[in-house]
Design a protein around this motif. Structure first.
Motif, PDB file in Angstrom:
ATOM      1  N   TYR A 123       2.176 -12.971   6.219  1.00 49.01           N
ATOM      2  CA  TYR A 123       1.781 -12.010   5.201  1.00 49.01           C
ATOM      3  C   TYR A 123       1.775 -12.682   3.842  1.00 49.01           C
ATOM      4  O   TYR A 123       2.646 -13.459   3.494  1.00 49.01           O
ATOM      5  CB  TYR A 123       2.742 -10.812   5.193  1.00 49.01           C
ATOM      6  N   VAL A 162       1.319  -9.174  -1.744  1.00 50.87           N
ATOM      7  CA  VAL A 162       1.084  -7.803  -1.293  1.00 50.87           C
ATOM      8  C   VAL A 162       1.325  -6.852  -2.459  1.00 50.87           C
ATOM      9  O   VAL A 162       2.362  -6.919  -3.109  1.00 50.87           O
ATOM     10  CB  VAL A 162       2.025  -7.440  -0.131  1.00 50.87           C
ATOM     11  N   GLU A 190       1.935  -0.972  -2.709  1.00 53.12           N
ATOM     12  CA  GLU A 190       1.077   0.066  -2.172  1.00 53.12           C
ATOM     13  C   GLU A 190       1.711   1.442  -2.265  1.00 53.12           C
ATOM     14  O   GLU A 190       1.032   2.450  -2.251  1.00 53.12           O
ATOM     15  CB  GLU A 190       0.728  -0.264  -0.722  1.00 53.12           C
ATOM     16  N   SER A 211      -1.041   3.869  -3.867  1.00 54.38           N
ATOM     17  CA  SER A 211      -1.702   4.594  -2.794  1.00 54.38           C
ATOM     18  C   SER A 211      -2.279   5.921  -3.254  1.00 54.38           C
ATOM     19  O   SER A 211      -1.721   6.616  -4.089  1.00 54.38           O
ATOM     20  CB  SER A 211      -0.712   4.852  -1.653  1.00 54.38           C
ATOM     21  N   GLN A 259       7.119  -3.202   1.606  1.00 51.55           N
ATOM     22  CA  GLN A 259       5.677  -3.346   1.364  1.00 51.55           C
ATOM     23  C   GLN A 259       4.942  -3.647   2.670  1.00 51.55           C
ATOM     24  O   GLN A 259       3.886  -3.065   2.946  1.00 51.55           O
ATOM     25  CB  GLN A 259       5.423  -4.466   0.349  1.00 51.55           C
ATOM     26  N   TYR A 284       4.936  -0.585   4.911  1.00 53.94           N
ATOM     27  CA  TYR A 284       4.012   0.449   4.459  1.00 53.94           C
ATOM     28  C   TYR A 284       2.564   0.075   4.720  1.00 53.94           C
ATOM     29  O   TYR A 284       1.743   0.932   5.067  1.00 53.94           O
ATOM     30  CB  TYR A 284       4.214   0.752   2.978  1.00 53.94           C
ATOM     31  N   ARG A 285       2.251  -1.209   4.558  1.00 52.75           N
ATOM     32  CA  ARG A 285       0.877  -1.634   4.863  1.00 52.75           C
ATOM     33  C   ARG A 285       0.540  -1.322   6.313  1.00 52.75           C
ATOM     34  O   ARG A 285      -0.528  -0.778   6.610  1.00 52.75           O
ATOM     35  CB  ARG A 285       0.702  -3.126   4.581  1.00 52.75           C
ATOM     36  N   LYS A 335       0.294   2.558   6.814  1.00 54.49           N
ATOM     37  CA  LYS A 335      -0.924   3.157   6.264  1.00 54.49           C
ATOM     38  C   LYS A 335      -2.163   2.757   7.061  1.00 54.49           C
ATOM     39  O   LYS A 335      -3.087   3.562   7.225  1.00 54.49           O
ATOM     40  CB  LYS A 335      -1.107   2.771   4.800  1.00 54.49           C
ATOM     41  N   ASN A 336      -2.169   1.530   7.579  1.00 56.13           N
ATOM     42  CA  ASN A 336      -3.298   1.113   8.406  1.00 56.13           C
ATOM     43  C   ASN A 336      -3.396   1.964   9.662  1.00 56.13           C
ATOM     44  O   ASN A 336      -4.489   2.313  10.122  1.00 56.13           O
ATOM     45  CB  ASN A 336      -3.154  -0.361   8.801  1.00 56.13           C
TER      46      ASN A 336
END
Length: 232
Positions: free
Chosen positions: A35, A39, A42, A46, A70, A73-74, A77-78
Motif C-alpha cells: 500500500y 493514502v 479517506e 469521503s 486508512q 477504510y479503503r 469502502k471498496n
C-alpha cells in the motif's frame, strides 16, 4: 476437507469469528502488501452516505494506528461504497467462503454480534471496533465478545438451546466439508459436552464467568487466541 472431531468443533465454536474475519480481510485485499504511504485521509474526505468518525477518534478507541485505519477504510469502502453493510450483504459475503454449505444462519448470528446498536446495519465503526477486539484485544475482551455472540437473546446467559443453535449453524456451514463427515447428531452431542465442562453449578445455563474460566483453562483455545494478532 477439514479434519475435525468433537473437541475440534468445540474449539471452532470459539475461534470461528476470528477465522472468518481473516477471510474478510483477504476479500478486502487488506492482507496484501504494497500500500502506498500517501493514502489520503479517506475518513475525512469521503462523500459516502454514512460518514464515519475521524481518524483521531477511531485511533483513540481502537488498537489500530492511523495508517492501519486508512488501509482498513479503503478496503471497507471498496467493498461497501455506501459506507454501511446490511445483513443481506453480510450474508452474501460469507456465502462466498462456504459455497458447499449453508452459512446464512451463522452469518445472521455474527451480524447481530457486530451490530451493537441493533439498527440493522454495520458501519465502518462497528466493523473496526469488533476487529480491534478480535485481532488486538486482550484474552478477556475476546472471550467477552465470543460470549456475546453465543448469548443470542442478550440476557447474560448461554442456554443449551442458544448453543445448539450456534452449533447447528456451524454444522450447516462447514460440517459437510469435514473429515470424517460430522454426523447429524454431532451438534447436540457437542452441546452436552460443552455444558458438562462449563456449567459448573449445574443450573442449565452458562454465565460469562463460567465461560471465561473454562476457556482460559483450555490450552488449545488459549493458544489459538493468539494466532491472528499480527495479520495487519
Amino acid at each position: 476437507m477439514l479434519t475435525m472431531n468433537l473437541e475440534g468443533l468445540e474449539m471452532i465454536a470459539v475461534l470461528m469469528v476470528v477465522v472468518l474475519f481473516v477471510k474478510v480481510l483477504e476479500r478486502f485485499g487488506l492482507l496484501e502488501a504494497g500500500y502506498d504511504d500517501s493514502v489520503e485521509d479517506e475518513l475525512e474526505l469521503s462523500t459516502v452516505r454514512h460518514r464515519p468518525e475521524g481518524l483521531e477518534q477511531l485511533e483513540a478507541r481502537t488498537r489500530f494506528s492511523r495508517k492501519e485505519l486508512q488501509i482498513l477504510y479503503r478496503g471497507f469502502k471498496n467493498e461497501c461504497p455506501s459506507g454501511i453493510v446490511n445483513e443481506e450483504t453480510f450474508k452474501d459475503i460469507y456465502a462466498q467462503f462456504f459455497p458447499q454449505g449453508e452459512s446464512s444462519t451463522y452469518a445472521h448470528f455474527l451480524f447481530n454480534a457486530f451490530d451493537t446498536d441493533h439498527n440493522g446495519s454495520l458501519s465502518f465503526e462497528d466493523f473496526v471496533m469488533g476487529l480491534s477486539i478480535l485481532l488486538r484485544g486482550t484474552i478477556q475482551e475476546k472471550l467477552n465478545w465470543a460470549f456475546n455472540l453465543y448469548d443470542i437473546n442478550k440476557d447474560g446467559y448461554i442456554t443449551k438451546e442458544e448453543m445448539l443453535d450456534i452449533m447447528k449453524a456451524i454444522y450447516d456451514m462447514m460440517g459437510k466439508c469435514t473429515y470424517p463427515i460430522l454426523k447429524e447428531e454431532t451438534p447436540r452431542q457437542h452441546v452436552e459436552v460443552f455444558f458438562q465442562k462449563m456449567d459448573k453449578n449445574k443450573d442449565g445455563v452458562v454465565t460469562i464467568d463460567e465461560f471465561i474460566d473454562c476457556c482460559q483453562n483450555d490450552e488449545n483455545i488459549m493458544r489459538s487466541m493468539h494466532l491472528f494478532e499480527n495479520v495487519l
